[in-house]
Scaffold this motif. Structure first.
Motif, PDB file in Angstrom:
ATOM      1  N   LEU A   1     106.895 164.469 143.984  1.00  0.00           N
ATOM      2  CA  LEU A   1     105.617 164.889 143.406  1.00  0.00           C
ATOM      3  C   LEU A   1     105.364 164.186 142.077  1.00  0.00           C
ATOM      4  CD1 LEU A   1     106.008 168.723 144.038  1.00  0.00           C
ATOM      5  CD2 LEU A   1     104.638 167.100 145.374  1.00  0.00           C
ATOM      6  N   GLU A   2     104.104 163.943 141.780  1.00  0.00           N
ATOM      7  CA  GLU A   2     103.706 163.456 140.467  1.00  0.00           C
ATOM      8  C   GLU A   2     103.402 164.694 139.624  1.00  0.00           C
ATOM      9  OE1 GLU A   2      99.943 161.238 138.375  1.00  0.00           O
ATOM     10  OE2 GLU A   2     100.504 160.557 140.387  1.00  0.00           O
ATOM     11  N   VAL A   3     104.177 164.880 138.566  1.00  0.00           N
ATOM     12  CA  VAL A   3     104.071 166.090 137.751  1.00  0.00           C
ATOM     13  C   VAL A   3     103.073 165.866 136.627  1.00  0.00           C
ATOM     14  CG1 VAL A   3     105.330 167.757 136.336  1.00  0.00           C
ATOM     15  CG2 VAL A   3     106.456 166.689 138.305  1.00  0.00           C
ATOM     16  N   TRP A   4     102.088 166.760 136.544  1.00  0.00           N
ATOM     17  CA  TRP A   4     101.137 166.747 135.447  1.00  0.00           C
ATOM     18  C   TRP A   4     101.534 167.835 134.476  1.00  0.00           C
ATOM     19  CZ3 TRP A   4      95.643 166.182 138.045  1.00  0.00           C
ATOM     20  CH2 TRP A   4      95.568 164.917 138.655  1.00  0.00           C
ATOM     21  N   GLU A   5     102.166 167.420 133.397  1.00  0.00           N
ATOM     22  CA  GLU A   5     102.625 168.350 132.364  1.00  0.00           C
ATOM     23  C   GLU A   5     101.599 168.272 131.234  1.00  0.00           C
ATOM     24  OE1 GLU A   5     103.844 170.335 129.393  1.00  0.00           O
ATOM     25  OE2 GLU A   5     104.223 168.207 128.993  1.00  0.00           O
ATOM     26  N   PRO A   6     100.870 169.356 130.982  1.00  0.00           N
ATOM     27  CA  PRO A   6      99.718 169.278 130.076  1.00  0.00           C
ATOM     28  C   PRO A   6     100.038 168.878 128.646  1.00  0.00           C
ATOM     29  CG  PRO A   6     100.156 171.554 130.703  1.00  0.00           C
ATOM     30  CD  PRO A   6     101.025 170.690 131.561  1.00  0.00           C
TER      31      PRO A   6
ATOM     32  N   ASN B   1      99.438 157.838 153.603  1.00  0.00           N
ATOM     33  CA  ASN B   1      98.984 157.607 152.236  1.00  0.00           C
ATOM     34  C   ASN B   1     100.198 157.574 151.306  1.00  0.00           C
ATOM     35  OD1 ASN B   1      97.825 157.653 149.738  1.00  0.00           O
ATOM     36  ND2 ASN B   1      96.392 159.297 150.185  1.00  0.00           N
ATOM     37  N   ASN B   2     100.324 156.535 150.501  1.00  0.00           N
ATOM     38  CA  ASN B   2     101.472 156.403 149.606  1.00  0.00           C
ATOM     39  C   ASN B   2     101.267 157.088 148.260  1.00  0.00           C
ATOM     40  OD1 ASN B   2     102.951 154.976 151.467  1.00  0.00           O
ATOM     41  ND2 ASN B   2     102.269 152.981 150.742  1.00  0.00           N
ATOM     42  N   THR B   3     100.099 157.659 148.058  1.00  0.00           N
ATOM     43  CA  THR B   3      99.833 158.338 146.799  1.00  0.00           C
ATOM     44  C   THR B   3     100.598 159.653 146.767  1.00  0.00           C
ATOM     45  OG1 THR B   3      97.630 157.360 146.773  1.00  0.00           O
ATOM     46  CG2 THR B   3      98.021 159.211 145.294  1.00  0.00           C
ATOM     47  N   ALA B   4     101.353 159.845 145.704  1.00  0.00           N
ATOM     48  CA  ALA B   4     102.131 161.085 145.564  1.00  0.00           C
ATOM     49  C   ALA B   4     101.189 162.259 145.344  1.00  0.00           C
ATOM     50  CB  ALA B   4     103.105 160.962 144.402  1.00  0.00           C
ATOM     51  N   ARG B   5     101.563 163.396 145.896  1.00  0.00           N
ATOM     52  CA  ARG B   5     100.825 164.620 145.605  1.00  0.00           C
ATOM     53  C   ARG B   5     101.068 164.988 144.150  1.00  0.00           C
ATOM     54  NH1 ARG B   5     101.313 168.927 150.527  1.00  0.00           N
ATOM     55  NH2 ARG B   5      99.417 168.208 151.542  1.00  0.00           N
ATOM     56  N   THR B   6     100.056 165.597 143.549  1.00  0.00           N
ATOM     57  CA  THR B   6     100.157 165.976 142.143  1.00  0.00           C
ATOM     58  C   THR B   6     100.361 167.483 142.021  1.00  0.00           C
ATOM     59  OG1 THR B   6      97.746 166.145 142.006  1.00  0.00           O
ATOM     60  CG2 THR B   6      98.745 164.051 141.331  1.00  0.00           C
TER      61      THR B   6
ATOM     62  N   GLN C   1      90.422 170.726 133.700  1.00  0.00           N
ATOM     63  CA  GLN C   1      90.083 169.646 134.633  1.00  0.00           C
ATOM     64  C   GLN C   1      91.317 169.200 135.406  1.00  0.00           C
ATOM     65  OE1 GLN C   1      86.808 168.625 135.248  1.00  0.00           O
ATOM     66  NE2 GLN C   1      87.881 167.852 137.040  1.00  0.00           N
ATOM     67  N   ASP C   2      92.463 169.141 134.755  1.00  0.00           N
ATOM     68  CA  ASP C   2      93.696 168.783 135.456  1.00  0.00           C
ATOM     69  C   ASP C   2      94.049 169.821 136.520  1.00  0.00           C
ATOM     70  OD1 ASP C   2      94.103 166.349 134.227  1.00  0.00           O
ATOM     71  OD2 ASP C   2      95.758 167.027 132.959  1.00  0.00           O
ATOM     72  N   VAL C   3      93.847 171.104 136.223  1.00  0.00           N
ATOM     73  CA  VAL C   3      94.086 172.146 137.233  1.00  0.00           C
ATOM     74  C   VAL C   3      93.157 171.899 138.426  1.00  0.00           C
ATOM     75  CG1 VAL C   3      93.903 174.612 137.753  1.00  0.00           C
ATOM     76  CG2 VAL C   3      94.964 173.872 135.603  1.00  0.00           C
ATOM     77  N   ARG C   4      91.890 171.577 138.149  1.00  0.00           N
ATOM     78  CA  ARG C   4      90.932 171.285 139.231  1.00  0.00           C
ATOM     79  C   ARG C   4      91.378 170.089 140.067  1.00  0.00           C
ATOM     80  NH1 ARG C   4      86.794 171.552 135.014  1.00  0.00           N
ATOM     81  NH2 ARG C   4      85.768 173.568 135.114  1.00  0.00           N
TER      82      ARG C   4
END
Length: 156
Positions: free
Chosen positions: A37-42, A2-7, A66-69
């Motif tokens: 990694l794909e970083v989710w910075e709130p 899978n080429n999708t980066a982990r978040t 929701q982003d944490v979920r």
């Protein structure tokens, strides 16, 4: 493969200060992105709100939760005595959801009743009993250490 980066959700108090946002956040984001990694910075994801609009705080909190979920893991900056309350809620939610959690603390002050852990023992509830130190970072340079847990998780 899978080429999708982990978040990874970056839980930190650094978005509340313009100085911290400019100087500290990019270093963490860059180190995490260097692991692929794909970083989710709130603050970047959910910070575009009109503070004059009624109900903005509720909407931001719900989006962050929701982003944490939805994220694959959580990296929490746990400096302070005690650490930031919002970060603690995000970390607790991730632990309750069974997400991999990683802690960063370069604050030398102890904030605990435990001889084993430098912080409240509940913050370590999402880490393994043995070798929990592999999940705790005290310098940004350690984020890319191939022997530490985050780099191992990112490669798996």
């Amino acid at each position: 493969m899978n080429n999708t980066a982990r978040t990874i959700y970056l839980a930190s108090p650094y978005g509340f200060s313009a100085q911290w946002k400019r100087l500290l956040l990019p270093e963490f984001i860059g180190a995490l992105e260097a692991l692929g990694l794909e970083v989710w910075e709130p603050f970047a994801r959910n910070g575009q709100v009109n503070l004059a609009e009624p109900g903005w705080a509720y909407r931001v909190a719900q989006r962050d939760l929701q982003d944490v979920r939805d994220a694959d893991a959580l990296f929490a900056i746990v400096n302070g005595t005690p650490p930031d309350e919002g970060v603690m809620v995000e970390l607790g939610a991730a632990i309750a959801l069974g997400k991999p959690t990683f802690l960063f603390r370069d604050d030398f002050r102890r904030c605990t009743d435990s001889e084993q852990y430098p912080l409240n023992l509940m913050l370590f509830a999402g880490l393994p009993e043995l070798e929990w130190q592999k999940y705790v970072y005290s310098d940004v340079s350690e984020i890319n250490d191939p022997q530490k847990a985050l780099a191992c998780w990112a490669r798996s």
